[in-house]
Write a protein that holds these residues in place. Sequence first.
Motif, short mmCIF file in Angstrom:
data_model
loop_
_atom_site.label_atom_id
_atom_site.label_comp_id
_atom_site.label_asym_id
_atom_site.label_seq_id
_atom_site.Cartn_x
_atom_site.Cartn_y
_atom_site.Cartn_z
N THR A 100 5.10 -15.00 3.05
CA THR A 100 6.07 -15.22 1.56
C THR A 100 6.55 -16.07 1.10
O THR A 100 6.67 -17.24 -0.02
N ASN A 101 7.42 -16.76 2.33
CA ASN A 101 8.33 -17.80 1.97
C ASN A 101 6.96 -19.55 2.59
O ASN A 101 7.70 -20.07 1.33
N LEU A 102 6.83 -19.28 3.18
CA LEU A 102 5.67 -20.26 2.68
C LEU A 102 4.55 -20.24 1.43
O LEU A 102 5.24 -21.25 0.77
N TRP A 103 4.93 -18.96 1.15
CA TRP A 103 3.82 -18.86 -0.38
C TRP A 103 4.77 -19.66 -1.94
O TRP A 103 4.24 -20.68 -2.18
N LEU A 104 5.88 -18.88 -1.57
CA LEU A 104 6.96 -18.91 -3.11
C LEU A 104 7.76 -20.51 -2.63
O LEU A 104 7.70 -21.39 -3.69
N GLY A 123 0.79 -1.17 -0.27
CA GLY A 123 -0.28 0.07 0.30
C GLY A 123 0.69 1.53 0.09
O GLY A 123 1.86 1.07 -0.54
N ASN A 124 0.37 2.13 1.30
CA ASN A 124 0.99 3.23 1.09
C ASN A 124 2.79 3.14 2.17
O ASN A 124 3.12 3.62 2.81
N ASP A 125 2.58 2.30 2.37
CA ASP A 125 4.07 1.89 3.73
C ASP A 125 4.94 2.18 3.07
O ASP A 125 5.27 1.78 1.87
N PRO A 126 6.11 2.13 4.16
CA PRO A 126 7.45 2.68 3.51
C PRO A 126 8.35 1.04 3.15
O PRO A 126 7.23 0.00 3.73
N ILE A 127 8.72 1.53 2.24
CA ILE A 127 9.03 -0.50 1.60
C ILE A 127 10.68 -0.69 2.84
O ILE A 127 11.15 -0.30 3.29
N GLU A 128 9.93 -2.27 2.92
CA GLU A 128 10.58 -2.51 3.34
C GLU A 128 11.62 -3.34 2.79
O GLU A 128 11.47 -4.11 1.43
N MET A 129 13.00 -3.71 3.66
CA MET A 129 13.82 -4.58 2.68
C MET A 129 14.38 -5.96 3.55
O MET A 129 14.79 -5.90 4.94
N TYR A 130 14.39 -7.47 3.16
CA TYR A 130 14.76 -8.40 3.86
C TYR A 130 16.18 -9.10 2.87
O TYR A 130 16.20 -8.76 1.61
N ASP A 131 16.75 -9.91 4.01
CA ASP A 131 18.45 -10.71 3.43
C ASP A 131 17.75 -12.18 2.71
O ASP A 131 17.39 -13.12 3.11
N GLY A 132 16.60 -12.19 1.25
CA GLY A 132 15.79 -13.03 0.80
C GLY A 132 14.66 -13.44 1.65
O GLY A 132 14.10 -11.97 2.65
N ILE A 133 13.69 -13.94 0.60
CA ILE A 133 12.27 -14.50 0.98
C ILE A 133 11.73 -14.78 2.75
O ILE A 133 10.79 -14.39 3.46
N ALA A 134 12.85 -15.89 3.58
CA ALA A 134 12.58 -15.68 5.07
C ALA A 134 12.13 -14.91 5.73
O ALA A 134 11.33 -15.34 6.47
#
Length: 233
Positions: free
Chosen positions: A135-139, A119-130
Amino acid sequence: MLFALSLLAALAAADPNAKVDAPAEPTLVPLLATLPEDGAWSKFEMKVEFSGQTHTVEWSVRSVGKGQQGGRDLRILETSLDQIGDLQQSVHRILVPVDGFGPNKDALGRAVRMWVKRGNDPIEMYDGIAGDAITNLWLTGATSDVKRQSEPQTIDCKGKSLKCDVFTGKSEPAVGDGTFRCDWRILQQKEVPFGLAGAKLKIRTTDGNEIDVDLKLLDYGKNAEAKLPDLLP
């Protein structure tokens, strides 16, 4: 002439009754199993049933560029959940190593970075999908008890009848303080981007709730456009 004689000799020496080994059965089936040409995209209808309510959204996946990190070739993938009704729109941008794709490999699980815009939330960043449990469950898809079903399933898309390989399996990903139990049915088809033609997923949560997800291929094509083009390796 020499090549033709060599070929005839090889055919003559071949045992006509020799047994040809069948392809190895998979031990895991990720949701995105193959890497298409850059620019390929697929769009799906996703129906989610939970607590007696059904939500229908569009989920899409696309290859939107290439990169490198430490001499390793990367592909830039984006997935989008498009807002319908009161559900929040989201975009996931994922850097995936090209050599992570292949039989019994979890390419998305080897992602080196992921950005998420909700949505309009700030962008989050991760070191991988875990770092993002759902998202990890789905992909990640099915990781145990994987079976190729004997009967293929045919779907219709873009005026074509596509014969799909059917795989079932299970997964038990950690989500928060609990473990979800997931039953998968994944349709794979070589002609469509990422090999994904559809999926069904039943999730049983730690507190006893059930969530049913039905993914149906609507369209696919070329010349994908990125939604978060400024985020680069």
